[in-house]
Motif scaffolding. Structure first.
Motif, PDB file in Angstrom:
ATOM      1  N   ASN A  65      10.735  -4.164   6.107  1.00 25.42           N
ATOM      2  CA  ASN A  65      10.505  -5.051   4.965  1.00 25.42           C
ATOM      3  C   ASN A  65      10.872  -4.296   3.686  1.00 25.42           C
ATOM      4  O   ASN A  65      10.096  -3.469   3.213  1.00 25.42           O
ATOM      5  N   PRO A  66      12.035  -4.582   3.085  1.00 20.04           N
ATOM      6  CA  PRO A  66      12.480  -3.819   1.920  1.00 20.04           C
ATOM      7  C   PRO A  66      11.632  -4.023   0.665  1.00 20.04           C
ATOM      8  O   PRO A  66      11.804  -3.311  -0.314  1.00 20.04           O
ATOM      9  N   ARG A 108       1.638   2.614  -2.585  1.00 20.41           N
ATOM     10  CA  ARG A 108       2.422   1.609  -1.879  1.00 20.41           C
ATOM     11  C   ARG A 108       2.501   0.347  -2.731  1.00 20.41           C
ATOM     12  O   ARG A 108       1.516  -0.056  -3.347  1.00 20.41           O
ATOM     13  N   SER A 109       3.669  -0.254  -2.725  1.00 24.04           N
ATOM     14  CA  SER A 109       3.883  -1.554  -3.358  1.00 24.04           C
ATOM     15  C   SER A 109       4.299  -2.531  -2.269  1.00 24.04           C
ATOM     16  O   SER A 109       5.151  -2.208  -1.435  1.00 24.04           O
ATOM     17  N   LEU A 110       3.713  -3.715  -2.280  1.00 21.99           N
ATOM     18  CA  LEU A 110       4.059  -4.748  -1.299  1.00 21.99           C
ATOM     19  C   LEU A 110       5.018  -5.778  -1.875  1.00 21.99           C
ATOM     20  O   LEU A 110       5.462  -6.678  -1.162  1.00 21.99           O
ATOM     21  N   ASP A 111       5.362  -5.636  -3.166  1.00 22.31           N
ATOM     22  CA  ASP A 111       6.180  -6.655  -3.831  1.00 22.31           C
ATOM     23  C   ASP A 111       7.404  -6.049  -4.532  1.00 22.31           C
ATOM     24  O   ASP A 111       7.811  -6.505  -5.593  1.00 22.31           O
ATOM     25  N   GLY A 112       7.983  -5.034  -3.929  1.00 20.95           N
ATOM     26  CA  GLY A 112       9.188  -4.443  -4.482  1.00 20.95           C
ATOM     27  C   GLY A 112       8.984  -3.621  -5.733  1.00 20.95           C
ATOM     28  O   GLY A 112       9.919  -3.385  -6.488  1.00 20.95           O
ATOM     29  N   GLY A 113       7.764  -3.177  -6.001  1.00 17.41           N
ATOM     30  CA  GLY A 113       7.489  -2.286  -7.115  1.00 17.41           C
ATOM     31  C   GLY A 113       6.824  -2.921  -8.315  1.00 17.41           C
ATOM     32  O   GLY A 113       6.624  -2.262  -9.328  1.00 17.41           O
ATOM     33  N   LYS A 114       6.440  -4.181  -8.220  1.00 18.77           N
ATOM     34  CA  LYS A 114       5.771  -4.830  -9.357  1.00 18.77           C
ATOM     35  C   LYS A 114       4.327  -4.351  -9.497  1.00 18.77           C
ATOM     36  O   LYS A 114       3.861  -4.097 -10.602  1.00 18.77           O
ATOM     37  N   ARG A 166       9.347   1.244  14.296  1.00 21.28           N
ATOM     38  CA  ARG A 166       8.811   0.269  15.244  1.00 21.28           C
ATOM     39  C   ARG A 166       7.559  -0.421  14.730  1.00 21.28           C
ATOM     40  O   ARG A 166       7.229  -1.518  15.168  1.00 21.28           O
ATOM     41  N   ASP A 167       6.832   0.270  13.818  1.00 22.93           N
ATOM     42  CA  ASP A 167       5.530  -0.220  13.376  1.00 22.93           C
ATOM     43  C   ASP A 167       5.293   0.224  11.944  1.00 22.93           C
ATOM     44  O   ASP A 167       5.050   1.398  11.677  1.00 22.93           O
ATOM     45  N   SER A 168       5.344  -0.706  11.010  1.00 23.00           N
ATOM     46  CA  SER A 168       5.224  -0.395   9.586  1.00 23.00           C
ATOM     47  C   SER A 168       3.869   0.164   9.190  1.00 23.00           C
ATOM     48  O   SER A 168       3.726   0.711   8.095  1.00 23.00           O
ATOM     49  N   LYS A 169       2.878   0.057  10.059  1.00 22.82           N
ATOM     50  CA  LYS A 169       1.556   0.610   9.742  1.00 22.82           C
ATOM     51  C   LYS A 169       1.476   2.104  10.030  1.00 22.82           C
ATOM     52  O   LYS A 169       0.530   2.759   9.627  1.00 22.82           O
ATOM     53  N   VAL A 170       2.471   2.631  10.742  1.00 19.64           N
ATOM     54  CA  VAL A 170       2.501   4.059  11.080  1.00 19.64           C
ATOM     55  C   VAL A 170       3.386   4.778  10.058  1.00 19.64           C
ATOM     56  O   VAL A 170       4.591   4.539   9.988  1.00 19.64           O
ATOM     57  N   VAL A 171       2.761   5.642   9.269  1.00 21.28           N
ATOM     58  CA  VAL A 171       3.450   6.342   8.190  1.00 21.28           C
ATOM     59  C   VAL A 171       3.033   7.817   8.219  1.00 21.28           C
ATOM     60  O   VAL A 171       1.859   8.133   8.456  1.00 21.28           O
ATOM     61  N   TYR A 172       3.999   8.693   7.972  1.00 16.91           N
ATOM     62  CA  TYR A 172       3.753  10.132   7.893  1.00 16.91           C
ATOM     63  C   TYR A 172       3.990  10.587   6.456  1.00 16.91           C
ATOM     64  O   TYR A 172       4.936  10.138   5.802  1.00 16.91           O
TER      65      TYR A 172
END
Length: 181
Positions: A5-6, A30-36, A57-63
């Motif tokens: 999801n860009p 984190r931004s969910l709306d492209g940086g707004k 594979r899974d956007s909830k997994v972040v390092y």
């Protein structure tokens, strides 16, 4: 950017260097709306986040590769992982109170295979610890649950400085590592 999801953008704060004049940060956003709009999702004591990887594979997994405070020991230092999109973080690779993680890459064929480089650094008024015996390359094949030190192909009998990593897009079996020695 989240590969799925860009409009989902992750940013780590703090400059990724060890100079005398360096800006420190207050964690990961984190931004969910492209940086707004932005939300701080923790790791506030990392001060210097060097890299962020999102599992394709899974956007909830972040390092998050965190170098930790430059002028102090401790803090959020090492490689951290979230499996719930940033609600909670777990340190999956830690070395010491003066050594953080400066880079991390994942195998595009199998994102459970990770390579991370540790970076021993600490600035004092009288000088800089910039590399040392705790600088190393580590590999995990289980999504960061366990790690082994990689020594094959690296200089022997020298203390390594900072290590930068890249996997060749043309052949993921090739790992490039740039080393300060």
């Amino acid at each position: 950017l989240d590969p799925r999801n860009p409009f989902v953008v992750w940013v780590g704060t703090g400059e990724n260097n060890s100079q005398r004049s360096v800006g420190y940060g207050d964690g990961i956003y984190r931004s969910l709306d492209g940086g707004k709009k932005w939300e701080n999702l923790g790791l506030k004591n990392s001060e210097h986040i060097a890299k962020i990887l999102i599992d394709p594979r899974d956007s909830k997994v972040v390092y998050a590769a965190c170098q930790g405070p430059l002028w102090n020991k401790g803090g959020d230092r090492g490689l951290f992982k979230t499996v719930d999109g940033g609600k909670s973080w777990k340190a999956v690779l830690t070395v010491s109170e003066n050594t953080g993680v400066t880079d991390v890459v994942l195998d595009p064929r199998n994102p459970d295979v990770l390579l991370a480089s540790s970076y021993q650094r600490r600035r004092h008024q009288w000088g800089l610890i910039h590399g040392g015996p705790e600088n190393a390359l580590y590999k995990s094949t289980d999504g960061g649950e366990s790690w082994r030190k990689v020594t094959a192909g690296l200089p022997e009998k020298v203390e390594l400085g900072r290590i930068g990593l890249s996997i060749a897009p043309s052949d993921p079996d090739i790992l490039y590592a740039i080393l300060e020695a």
